[in-house]
Design a protein around this motif. Structure first.
Motif, PDB file in Angstrom:
ATOM      1  N   LEU A 198     -33.540  30.551 -17.402  1.00 25.93           N
ATOM      2  CA  LEU A 198     -32.778  30.216 -18.602  1.00 25.93           C
ATOM      3  C   LEU A 198     -33.534  30.577 -19.872  1.00 25.93           C
ATOM      4  O   LEU A 198     -32.928  30.933 -20.877  1.00 25.93           O
ATOM      5  CB  LEU A 198     -32.425  28.722 -18.616  1.00 25.93           C
ATOM      6  CG  LEU A 198     -31.245  28.283 -17.747  1.00 25.93           C
ATOM      7  CD1 LEU A 198     -31.715  28.034 -16.312  1.00 25.93           C
ATOM      8  CD2 LEU A 198     -30.597  27.026 -18.285  1.00 25.93           C
ATOM      9  N   LYS A 199     -34.851  30.474 -19.836  1.00 22.57           N
ATOM     10  CA  LYS A 199     -35.625  30.731 -21.054  1.00 22.57           C
ATOM     11  C   LYS A 199     -35.620  32.209 -21.436  1.00 22.57           C
ATOM     12  O   LYS A 199     -36.007  32.563 -22.547  1.00 22.57           O
ATOM     13  CB  LYS A 199     -37.055  30.226 -20.888  1.00 22.57           C
ATOM     14  CG  LYS A 199     -37.819  30.783 -19.698  1.00 22.57           C
ATOM     15  CD  LYS A 199     -39.158  30.073 -19.523  1.00 22.57           C
ATOM     16  CE  LYS A 199     -39.852  30.486 -18.234  1.00 22.57           C
ATOM     17  NZ  LYS A 199     -41.082  29.702 -18.003  1.00 22.57           N
ATOM     18  N   TRP A 200     -35.194  33.083 -20.502  1.00 20.15           N
ATOM     19  CA  TRP A 200     -35.077  34.511 -20.813  1.00 20.15           C
ATOM     20  C   TRP A 200     -33.611  34.931 -20.966  1.00 20.15           C
ATOM     21  O   TRP A 200     -33.309  36.117 -20.969  1.00 20.15           O
ATOM     22  CB  TRP A 200     -35.736  35.334 -19.708  1.00 20.15           C
ATOM     23  CG  TRP A 200     -37.216  35.101 -19.617  1.00 20.15           C
ATOM     24  CD1 TRP A 200     -38.170  35.407 -20.553  1.00 20.15           C
ATOM     25  CD2 TRP A 200     -37.908  34.474 -18.532  1.00 20.15           C
ATOM     26  NE1 TRP A 200     -39.407  35.018 -20.123  1.00 20.15           N
ATOM     27  CE2 TRP A 200     -39.299  34.447 -18.878  1.00 20.15           C
ATOM     28  CE3 TRP A 200     -37.525  33.951 -17.312  1.00 20.15           C
ATOM     29  CZ2 TRP A 200     -40.265  33.905 -18.046  1.00 20.15           C
ATOM     30  CZ3 TRP A 200     -38.493  33.410 -16.484  1.00 20.15           C
ATOM     31  CH2 TRP A 200     -39.844  33.391 -16.852  1.00 20.15           C
ATOM     32  N   GLN A 201     -32.705  33.950 -21.073  1.00 15.22           N
ATOM     33  CA  GLN A 201     -31.275  34.189 -21.243  1.00 15.22           C
ATOM     34  C   GLN A 201     -30.657  35.017 -20.107  1.00 15.22           C
ATOM     35  O   GLN A 201     -29.611  35.639 -20.285  1.00 15.22           O
ATOM     36  CB  GLN A 201     -30.971  34.878 -22.585  1.00 15.22           C
ATOM     37  CG  GLN A 201     -31.120  33.990 -23.796  1.00 15.22           C
ATOM     38  CD  GLN A 201     -32.528  33.977 -24.323  1.00 15.22           C
ATOM     39  OE1 GLN A 201     -33.132  35.034 -24.491  1.00 15.22           O
ATOM     40  NE2 GLN A 201     -33.065  32.814 -24.594  1.00 15.22           N
ATOM     41  N   GLN A 202     -31.327  35.025 -18.942  1.00 17.26           N
ATOM     42  CA  GLN A 202     -30.719  35.664 -17.785  1.00 17.26           C
ATOM     43  C   GLN A 202     -29.711  34.733 -17.114  1.00 17.26           C
ATOM     44  O   GLN A 202     -28.920  35.169 -16.272  1.00 17.26           O
ATOM     45  CB  GLN A 202     -31.812  36.083 -16.790  1.00 17.26           C
ATOM     46  CG  GLN A 202     -32.726  37.166 -17.336  1.00 17.26           C
ATOM     47  CD  GLN A 202     -33.858  37.498 -16.383  1.00 17.26           C
ATOM     48  OE1 GLN A 202     -33.901  37.031 -15.250  1.00 17.26           O
ATOM     49  NE2 GLN A 202     -34.791  38.310 -16.842  1.00 17.26           N
ATOM     50  N   MET A 203     -29.792  33.459 -17.468  1.00 16.81           N
ATOM     51  CA  MET A 203     -28.811  32.457 -17.064  1.00 16.81           C
ATOM     52  C   MET A 203     -28.571  31.559 -18.261  1.00 16.81           C
ATOM     53  O   MET A 203     -29.391  31.500 -19.185  1.00 16.81           O
ATOM     54  CB  MET A 203     -29.335  31.593 -15.909  1.00 16.81           C
ATOM     55  CG  MET A 203     -29.265  32.210 -14.549  1.00 16.81           C
ATOM     56  SD  MET A 203     -29.880  31.023 -13.304  1.00 16.81           S
ATOM     57  CE  MET A 203     -28.635  29.726 -13.412  1.00 16.81           C
ATOM     58  N   VAL A 204     -27.447  30.869 -18.259  1.00 16.70           N
ATOM     59  CA  VAL A 204     -27.181  29.854 -19.280  1.00 16.70           C
ATOM     60  C   VAL A 204     -26.671  28.597 -18.596  1.00 16.70           C
ATOM     61  O   VAL A 204     -26.282  28.622 -17.422  1.00 16.70           O
ATOM     62  CB  VAL A 204     -26.154  30.347 -20.328  1.00 16.70           C
ATOM     63  CG1 VAL A 204     -26.741  31.436 -21.186  1.00 16.70           C
ATOM     64  CG2 VAL A 204     -24.866  30.801 -19.664  1.00 16.70           C
ATOM     65  N   CYS A 205     -26.659  27.508 -19.312  1.00 14.96           N
ATOM     66  CA  CYS A 205     -26.274  26.213 -18.742  1.00 14.96           C
ATOM     67  C   CYS A 205     -24.865  26.246 -18.145  1.00 14.96           C
ATOM     68  O   CYS A 205     -24.605  25.656 -17.101  1.00 14.96           O
ATOM     69  CB  CYS A 205     -26.356  25.131 -19.821  1.00 14.96           C
ATOM     70  SG  CYS A 205     -27.950  25.038 -20.661  1.00 14.96           S
ATOM     71  N   SER A 206     -23.956  26.967 -18.823  1.00 20.64           N
ATOM     72  CA  SER A 206     -22.564  26.967 -18.373  1.00 20.64           C
ATOM     73  C   SER A 206     -22.346  27.809 -17.126  1.00 20.64           C
ATOM     74  O   SER A 206     -21.236  27.834 -16.589  1.00 20.64           O
ATOM     75  CB  SER A 206     -21.648  27.456 -19.505  1.00 20.64           C
ATOM     76  OG  SER A 206     -22.019  28.757 -19.929  1.00 20.64           O
ATOM     77  N   ASP A 207     -23.380  28.515 -16.639  1.00 21.07           N
ATOM     78  CA  ASP A 207     -23.254  29.185 -15.349  1.00 21.07           C
ATOM     79  C   ASP A 207     -23.125  28.161 -14.222  1.00 21.07           C
ATOM     80  O   ASP A 207     -22.525  28.445 -13.181  1.00 21.07           O
ATOM     81  CB  ASP A 207     -24.472  30.085 -15.087  1.00 21.07           C
ATOM     82  CG  ASP A 207     -24.474  31.332 -15.955  1.00 21.07           C
ATOM     83  OD1 ASP A 207     -23.388  31.730 -16.403  1.00 21.07           O
ATOM     84  OD2 ASP A 207     -25.561  31.889 -16.192  1.00 21.07           O
ATOM     85  N   CYS A 208     -23.726  26.986 -14.434  1.00 25.02           N
ATOM     86  CA  CYS A 208     -23.677  25.931 -13.416  1.00 25.02           C
ATOM     87  C   CYS A 208     -22.812  24.742 -13.835  1.00 25.02           C
ATOM     88  O   CYS A 208     -22.166  24.119 -13.000  1.00 25.02           O
ATOM     89  CB  CYS A 208     -25.084  25.428 -13.113  1.00 25.02           C
ATOM     90  SG  CYS A 208     -26.182  26.671 -12.397  1.00 25.02           S
ATOM     91  N   HIS A 209     -22.820  24.417 -15.137  1.00 28.14           N
ATOM     92  CA  HIS A 209     -22.123  23.229 -15.630  1.00 28.14           C
ATOM     93  C   HIS A 209     -20.929  23.608 -16.511  1.00 28.14           C
ATOM     94  O   HIS A 209     -20.953  24.623 -17.201  1.00 28.14           O
ATOM     95  CB  HIS A 209     -23.069  22.359 -16.466  1.00 28.14           C
ATOM     96  CG  HIS A 209     -24.290  21.895 -15.749  1.00 28.14           C
ATOM     97  ND1 HIS A 209     -24.297  20.774 -14.941  1.00 28.14           N
ATOM     98  CD2 HIS A 209     -25.558  22.393 -15.708  1.00 28.14           C
ATOM     99  CE1 HIS A 209     -25.516  20.599 -14.446  1.00 28.14           C
ATOM    100  NE2 HIS A 209     -26.302  21.561 -14.894  1.00 28.14           N
TER     101      HIS A 209
END
Length: 322
Positions: A198-209
Motif C-alpha cells: 500500500l505504501k507504494w500505491q500498488q494497492m489501496v484500501c478499497s481493493d479489500c474494503h
C-alpha cells in the motif's frame, strides 16, 4: 467648476476607503454568525426551514451575490456537482440549496443558518450524510446504514471533497493517505517489514474494503476474509485433499493483512505461531526442541518439514509435508 473637482475628489476618496475595507467585507460575507449558536438550536432552525421550504427563486445567483469571491465556493463549478448539464447533479436541480438547504432569510444579512459540512459543522454527521445519500443511494452504499463508519459518526465530507474538480480520495495515489488519517494503527502496520504494497500505491484500501459498508465483517468487498484473500491469492483456495483447519477457517488466524515485523505478515514467528495450536505435540515436548539449534527451531522452523501449511493435494500429504 470647483464643485465638480470636489465631487471627483470625494468619489476617489470613497473608492479608496471601500477598497481598503474590502477584505473586511469579504471576511464578513464568508463568516457564519451561527458558529456561536448551540448546535441543537442550529439543528432546530434548519428543521424548521426545511418544513417551510422557502427556496430562492433565483437559485445559485442569489448565493453568488455574496459568495462569488470565495475560491472554495467557486471551485464547485469545476466538478460534476456544479455542472448543470450532468443529469441528477445539484446544479441541475435546486442548485446550491439542493445540498445546503432552503435559503429562507439567509440572504438578509447571512444570520440565518444553512447546512454546512465538515468537522466544524454544527450539523450532526447523520444529517450531513442524509443530504449526500439522498442522491448517492446506490448498490455501492446499500450497506452504509449501521456500518463501522456510520456508527462512528463519520461524515461523507470527512473523506470526500465536493467543491473541487477532483476529489482527492478518488485518486489512488491519495486514497491511503486519506484513510490512514483516522486508521493510524493500520498506517503503522503498512510500514512494517512485511506488508501489502500500500505504501507504494500498488494497492489501496478499497481493493479489500468498501468504505461505504459491506455485508461481511470489516466492510470487506467479499463476504468473508478468506474470499477476500482468494481474490488475489487464488493458489491458496481449496478444497484440498489434506486441509489445515486454521487456513480454511480464517487467513487472519495466522496473518495480519496490514503488515507485521515477521515474514509473510505472520502474526508471530514460527515455531511460536504453530505452538499456539500445537503446544502438546511431540516436537514441543522434545527437550532438544528448545535447547539447541535444530530443524525444529532453525531456518523456517516447522516449515522446514511442514511446508504445505495451506493444504496439500499429495496422497501422502496428511502431515502437510508434500
Amino acid at each position: 467648476m470647483m464643485m465638480k473637482k470636489e465631487s471627483t475628489w470625494l468619489r476617489a476618496l470613497r473608492l479608496t476607503a471601500l477598497l481598503a475595507l474590502y477584505p473586511l467585507f469579504s471576511l464578513l460575507a464568508q463568516a457564519t454568525p451561527w458558529d456561536e449558536m448551540p448546535a441543537d438550536e442550529v439543528e432546530k432552525i434548519l428543521d424548521s426551514k426545511f418544513a417551510e421550504g422557502q427556496y430562492s427563486p433565483k437559485g445559485a445567483d442569489s448565493c453568488l451575490m455574496c459568495h462569488r469571491k470565495n475560491q472554495t465556493v467557486m471551485a464547485l463549478f469545476d466538478g460534476v456537482h456544479g455542472n448543470p448539464q450532468v443529469k441528477g447533479s445539484p446544479m441541475a436541480d435546486l442548485q446550491c440549496e439542493a445540498c445546503h438547504g432552503p435559503m429562507g432569510k439567509h440572504n438578509r444579512g447571512g444570520k440565518e443558518p444553512m447546512i454546512t459540512f465538515g468537522a466544524n459543522s454544527p450539523v450532526p454527521a447523520e444529517k450531513q450524510n442524509s443530504v449526500c445519500m439522498s442522491c448517492h443511494n446506490d448498490d455501492q452504499r446499500m450497506a452504509w446504514s449501521g456500518n463501522h463508519h456510520d456508527n462512528a459518526n463519520v461524515a461523507c465530507s470527512d473523506c470526500h471533497q465536493v467543491h473541487t474538480g477532483h476529489d482527492p480520495i478518488s485518486d489512488k495515489s491519495q486514497e491511503v493517505a486519506v484513510c490512514t488519517t483516522c486508521h493510524t494503527q493500520q498506517k503503522a502496520d503498512l510500514h512494517k517489514r512485511s506488508s501489502h504494497p500500500l505504501k507504494w500505491q500498488q494497492m489501496v484500501c478499497s481493493d479489500c474494503h468498501n468504505p461505504h459498508g459491506g455485508l461481511g465483517e470489516a466492510s470487506l468487498q467479499q463476504m468473508s476474509i478468506n474470499d477476500n484473500c482468494y481474490a488475489c491469492h487464488a493458489e491458496k483456495r481449496g478444497p484440498k485433499l489434506w486441509e489445515h483447519a486454521p487456513v480454511t477457517d480464517n487467513c487472519a488466524n495466522c496473518h495480519n493483512p496490514h503488515g507485521t515485523v515477521n515474514e509473510a505478515m505472520l502474526i508471530a514467528k514460527p515455531p511460536q505461531l504453530c505452538q499456539q495450536c500445537h503446544a502438546s505435540d511431540g516436537h514441543a515436548a522434545n527437550p532438544v526442541f528448545a535447547n539447541s539449534p535444530n530443524a525444529f527451531n532453525g531456518g523456517q522452523s516447522c516449515l522446514n518439514c511442514h511446508n504445505q501449511v495451506h493444504g496439500s493435494n499429495h496422497p501422502s500429504g496428511k502431515l502437510l509435508q508434500r
